[in-house]
Scaffold this active site. Sequence first.
Site, PDB file in Angstrom:
ATOM      1  N   ASN A   1     -28.885  69.541  85.276  1.00  5.37           N
ATOM      2  CA  ASN A   1     -27.512  69.691  84.785  1.00  5.37           C
ATOM      3  C   ASN A   1     -26.667  68.537  85.307  1.00  5.37           C
ATOM      4  O   ASN A   1     -26.849  68.079  86.442  1.00  5.37           O
ATOM      5  CB  ASN A   1     -26.884  71.014  85.249  1.00  5.37           C
ATOM      6  CG  ASN A   1     -25.547  71.232  84.561  1.00  5.37           C
ATOM      7  OD1 ASN A   1     -25.509  71.503  83.359  1.00  5.37           O
ATOM      8  ND2 ASN A   1     -24.450  71.077  85.282  1.00  5.37           N
TER       9      ASN A   1
ATOM     10  N   TYR B   1     -17.333  67.986  88.082  1.00  2.47           N
ATOM     11  CA  TYR B   1     -16.615  68.880  88.994  1.00  2.47           C
ATOM     12  C   TYR B   1     -15.973  67.996  90.057  1.00  2.47           C
ATOM     13  O   TYR B   1     -16.672  67.182  90.664  1.00  2.47           O
ATOM     14  CB  TYR B   1     -17.569  69.852  89.708  1.00  2.47           C
ATOM     15  CG  TYR B   1     -18.662  70.449  88.837  1.00  2.47           C
ATOM     16  CD1 TYR B   1     -18.355  71.200  87.702  1.00  2.47           C
ATOM     17  CD2 TYR B   1     -20.009  70.264  89.169  1.00  2.47           C
ATOM     18  CE1 TYR B   1     -19.360  71.746  86.926  1.00  2.47           C
ATOM     19  CE2 TYR B   1     -21.022  70.815  88.400  1.00  2.47           C
ATOM     20  CZ  TYR B   1     -20.694  71.551  87.279  1.00  2.47           C
ATOM     21  OH  TYR B   1     -21.694  72.087  86.512  1.00  2.47           O
ATOM     22  N   ARG B   2     -14.680  68.181  90.291  1.00  2.00           N
ATOM     23  CA  ARG B   2     -14.040  67.326  91.303  1.00  2.00           C
ATOM     24  C   ARG B   2     -14.667  67.568  92.666  1.00  2.00           C
ATOM     25  O   ARG B   2     -15.186  68.671  92.928  1.00  2.00           O
ATOM     26  CB  ARG B   2     -12.543  67.592  91.361  1.00  2.00           C
ATOM     27  CG  ARG B   2     -12.211  68.900  92.033  1.00  2.00           C
ATOM     28  CD  ARG B   2     -10.749  69.007  92.394  1.00  2.00           C
ATOM     29  NE  ARG B   2     -10.505  70.229  93.102  1.00  2.00           N
ATOM     30  CZ  ARG B   2      -9.942  71.310  92.581  1.00  2.00           C
ATOM     31  NH1 ARG B   2      -9.554  71.317  91.318  1.00  2.00           N
ATOM     32  NH2 ARG B   2      -9.745  72.388  93.319  1.00  2.00           N
TER      33      ARG B   2
ATOM     34  N   TRP C   1     -17.494  73.236  92.172  1.00  2.00           N
ATOM     35  CA  TRP C   1     -18.034  73.775  90.924  1.00  2.00           C
ATOM     36  C   TRP C   1     -17.578  75.217  90.835  1.00  2.00           C
ATOM     37  O   TRP C   1     -17.795  76.022  91.726  1.00  2.00           O
ATOM     38  CB  TRP C   1     -19.547  73.624  90.802  1.00  2.00           C
ATOM     39  CG  TRP C   1     -20.377  73.968  91.991  1.00  2.00           C
ATOM     40  CD1 TRP C   1     -20.248  75.053  92.808  1.00  2.00           C
ATOM     41  CD2 TRP C   1     -21.480  73.211  92.492  1.00  2.00           C
ATOM     42  NE1 TRP C   1     -21.205  75.023  93.780  1.00  2.00           N
ATOM     43  CE2 TRP C   1     -21.978  73.910  93.612  1.00  2.00           C
ATOM     44  CE3 TRP C   1     -22.109  72.032  92.095  1.00  2.00           C
ATOM     45  CZ2 TRP C   1     -23.055  73.444  94.342  1.00  2.00           C
ATOM     46  CZ3 TRP C   1     -23.180  71.572  92.816  1.00  2.00           C
ATOM     47  CH2 TRP C   1     -23.643  72.281  93.922  1.00  2.00           C
TER      48      TRP C   1
ATOM     49  N   GLU D   1     -27.791  67.124  80.023  1.00  4.30           N
ATOM     50  CA  GLU D   1     -26.697  66.283  79.508  1.00  4.30           C
ATOM     51  C   GLU D   1     -27.155  64.855  79.223  1.00  4.30           C
ATOM     52  O   GLU D   1     -26.592  64.183  78.360  1.00  4.30           O
ATOM     53  CB  GLU D   1     -25.532  66.250  80.510  1.00  4.30           C
ATOM     54  CG  GLU D   1     -24.575  67.425  80.425  1.00  4.30           C
ATOM     55  CD  GLU D   1     -25.093  68.706  81.054  1.00  4.30           C
ATOM     56  OE1 GLU D   1     -26.204  68.700  81.628  1.00  4.30           O
ATOM     57  OE2 GLU D   1     -24.384  69.727  80.960  1.00  4.30           O
TER      58      GLU D   1
ATOM     59  N   ASP E   1      -3.721  70.390  89.567  1.00  4.26           N
ATOM     60  CA  ASP E   1      -4.812  70.546  88.598  1.00  4.26           C
ATOM     61  C   ASP E   1      -4.379  70.302  87.156  1.00  4.26           C
ATOM     62  O   ASP E   1      -3.207  70.068  86.874  1.00  4.26           O
ATOM     63  CB  ASP E   1      -5.416  71.952  88.754  1.00  4.26           C
ATOM     64  CG  ASP E   1      -6.927  71.896  88.731  1.00  4.26           C
ATOM     65  OD1 ASP E   1      -7.474  71.224  87.844  1.00  4.26           O
ATOM     66  OD2 ASP E   1      -7.561  72.521  89.613  1.00  4.26           O
TER      67      ASP E   1
END
Length: 492
Positions: free
Chosen positions: A177, A181-182, A195, A241, A291
Amino acid sequence: MTTDTLQDFIAAIEAAGELVRVREPVRARLEIAEIADRCMKSPGGGPALLFEQVVLDDGRLSEFPVAINLFGSMRRMCLALGVQDLEEIGGRISELLNLKVPEGLLGKLAMLPKLAEVAKFPPRVRSGQPACQEIVLRGDEIDLNRIPFLATWPGDGGRYITLPMVITEDPRTGVRNVGMYRVQVLGRDTLAMHWQRHKVGAAHWRDMAARGQMMPVVIAIGADPASVYSASAPLPPTIDEFIFAGFLRKSPVELAHAVTCDLEVPAEAEFVIEGYVDPAEPLVLEGPFGDHTGFYSLADYYPKVHVTAVTMRKQPVYAATLVGRPPMEDYYLGHATERIFLPLLRLTLPEVVDYHMPACGIFHNLVFVAIDKQYPGQAYKVMNALWGQGLMSLAKVIVVVDREVNVRNPDEAWWVALNNIDPERDVRFTKGPVDVLDHASQHFSFGSKMGIDGTRKWKEEGFTREWPDLITMDQTTRARIDELWPRLGIRL
Ligand SMILES: Cc1cc2nc3c(=O)[nH]c(=O)nc-3n(C[C@H](O)[C@H](O)[C@H](O)COP(=O)(O)O)c2cc1C
């Protein structure tokens, strides 16, 4: 054609006249964010920016330039994916999904190029030294403070990697995967991994924890733009991906073996941070973070990543993004997903004519859907189906309208929907998982959703009054005024 590296992508953006090189020294703490925010809020998303002199927290100049807003316009998003129009990709997916075997030899032969194209999708593992490992730092050589990670808003808990490709592997299936994700920088060689619980990386981590195994994690920054985009795409967990990126690129993504763990990394990445999560270790406080909701997400507990190697090109560019009050660069990444996934949505919901997630709805708050309504109650069928699909399950408000409504124009979608509803009759509430970032839900990541049936109501749906027609001018009058218009002296 898409580009193979981030720096080629930046060159292509510059050639297209959409890049500004900033030579004035500016700080990685807040100043780059303030400049980028002004650009991202300007019409069309503003230019991409390359900051050549970035000042670190200790006052030194960074060795590495910072690129931001690379994906932040329709044109650049298309450039990233090598198309003139994002709909082209949906068209390619529709063709692939059209599984009907053509009649006759000629028809079958015509399928061959399509099959040959499919063979190009899987990534290739390159032997020899990849560009992303021209410099390899291990042990005491590792110091994350050297990389100009940004602090983006005054209330942030620290500095964050904001445009990463986080690579993990499913311990059960071995499927890779890549998620965006920051990641918060905690120290010279430690990070906090954000995550969220609904994401695939988090599922891998739960599985590894259940097995009591150390979890290898790789964070790649800046690669070919199709791979960077793919990390943000909500693909099913069974799809790698990098295969999807190969499909978008029409050529395989080149990978290389990581130097300190058993994962593969994009060979052309600018930076790669290799490490592991120890599931037995206590979680660490991550955040707060300004965010993409436009609000700060509160600090919460997430896994700690121990860094075992930092590898990079000889002259890497650090790529970042800024999230905050919309619209921001992520709108364009999300918009690409919206367009690309429409044919896939239609596989299970063929009545969906179009859908749109406007910037103000930050993806999970508001989804407009236009349907070709053929039977009573179909709007409810569609909203329930959407709430049962992948990350669409997190949608807070779904508004369904009839096929002729242009849902990509939120004013038009609201205008029709609000005219067409009797709130008591046409609004339904249900419950389910909600986005972790939803600060208003009754419980953390669990709450209510609202479905609005803004379609024209049918007799079978209990509507017994006459339904009015939409106002439009007749064709004859329109044609006559079209002809007269140049002589009227009206400039609009
Ligand atoms: C700029 C940007 C930042 C993101 N940050 C996060 C994040 O910190 N945590 C998270 O779970 N998802 C984040 N997302 C959303 C995920 O990337 C997205 O849901 C993706 O589909 C996740 O991949 P996965 O389905 O493979 O888990 C971000 C998306 C973008 C575009």
